[in-house]
Design a protein around this motif. Structure first.
Motif: not given
Length: 223
Positions: A215-223, A200-213
Motif C-alpha cells: 500500500r502506497g508503494a507498489g507491487y512485489k512478488i513473494e513466495g 487472475a491468471k497467476v494467483d486466483r486459481p491457486f491457494d495462496h497469492e504471490l503478487i502482493l500490493t
C-alpha cells in the motif's frame, strides 16, 4: 592487469602503452581490427581499449562481433568521434565506457580501473521461480504447480520483471519504464489493469497469492 590496446595511430599507441606499462600493467597492442578480433578471442584480458576507426574491421563491428561470440571483456572506446550519437552507438554496440580524444592519461587510467573493478557478468538466467511458479524464458512458458498459464506478451514481460526482483517493491513508475518503456505518467490505469489480469491468471486459481500490493508503494512478488 592484462590489457589489450587496439589503436592504429602509432603516436597515441606509444603514449598509452608507455603510461600503462609504467603503472605495471601487461599490455598487448594490435593496430588492425581484424587481427584484434582473433587476439581478443584468444587472449584473456581484464580490459580492452578500442579505437573506432581501425583498418580491417572498425571498432564498432569488432566489439559487436566479440559480444555475439560471448566475449564480455570490459571495453572502453578511445576515439576522436565524440558526438552524442557516436557515444550512443559505441555503448549500444557493447562498449562499457567511452572516452573522446584528446584525453588526459590520468582519466583513461581511472576509467580502466573502474571497469576492472566491476563484477564479472553473470550467466543469463533461463529459468525463474517463485514458490511453485516457474517461468521458462527460452520456451516462453509459465507454469504454476505444474499447470501451464497462458499469458499475453505484456503480461509475460510484467511477470518476468517482478520475478527477477523477487521480494523487492516495484513502484508504478518503475513498471511503466521497464515494461512499457514510458518515462512519464500517462495518467492511465494501465499498470493496475495488467496487474489485475496477471493476478487472475497467476494467483486466483491457486491457494495462496504471490503478487502482493504494498500500500502506497507498489507491487512485489513473494513466495
Amino acid at each position: 592487469m592484462k590489457l589489450l590496446l587496439i589503436e592504429d595511430d602509432k603516436t597515441i599507441a606509444d603514449y598509452v602503452l608507455g603510461g600503462l606499462r609504467q603503472e605495471g600493467h601487461v599490455v598487448d597492442h594490435v593496430a588492425d581490427g581484424r587481427d584484434a578480433l582473433g587476439q581478443a578471442m584468444a587472449g584473456s584480458y581484464d580490459v580492452m581499449i578500442v579505437d573506432r576507426m581501425l583498418p580491417g574491421l572498425d571498432g564498432l563491428s569488432l566489439v559487436r562481433a566479440l559480444r555475439a561470440a560471448k566475449v564480455m571483456t570490459p571495453t572502453i572506446f578511445l576515439t576522436a568521434l565524440g558526438g552524442v550519437d557516436d557515444r550512443i552507438e559505441g555503448l549500444q554496440a557493447g562498449g562499457d565506457d567511452y572516452l573522446v580524444k584528446p584525453f588526459a592519461f590520468g582519466e583513461l587510467s581511472a576509467r580502466i580501473g573502474a571497469l576492472a573493478r566491476r563484477p564479472a557478468p553473470q550467466a543469463t538466467e533461463t529459468m525463474l521461480s517463485v514458490s511453485d511458479l516457474r517461468m521458462d524464458l527460452i520456451r516462453r512458458k509459465v507454469t504454476r504447480d505444474g499447470i501451464e498459464i497462458d499469458l499475453l506478451p505484456r503480461e509475460f514481460a510484467l511477470l518476468e520483471h517482478l520475478m527477477r526482483r523477487k521480494g523487492r517493491v516495484q513502484t508504478r513508475t518503475m513498471l511503466l519504464e521497464a515494461v512499457w518503456d514510458i518515462s512519464f505518467d500517462p495518467q492511465t490505469n494501465v499498470v493496475e489493469t495488467h496487474v489485475s489480469r496477471l493476478r487472475a491468471k497467476v494467483d486466483r486459481p491457486f491457494d495462496h497469492e504471490l503478487i502482493l500490493t504494498v500500500r502506497g508503494a507498489g507491487y512485489k512478488i513473494e513466495g
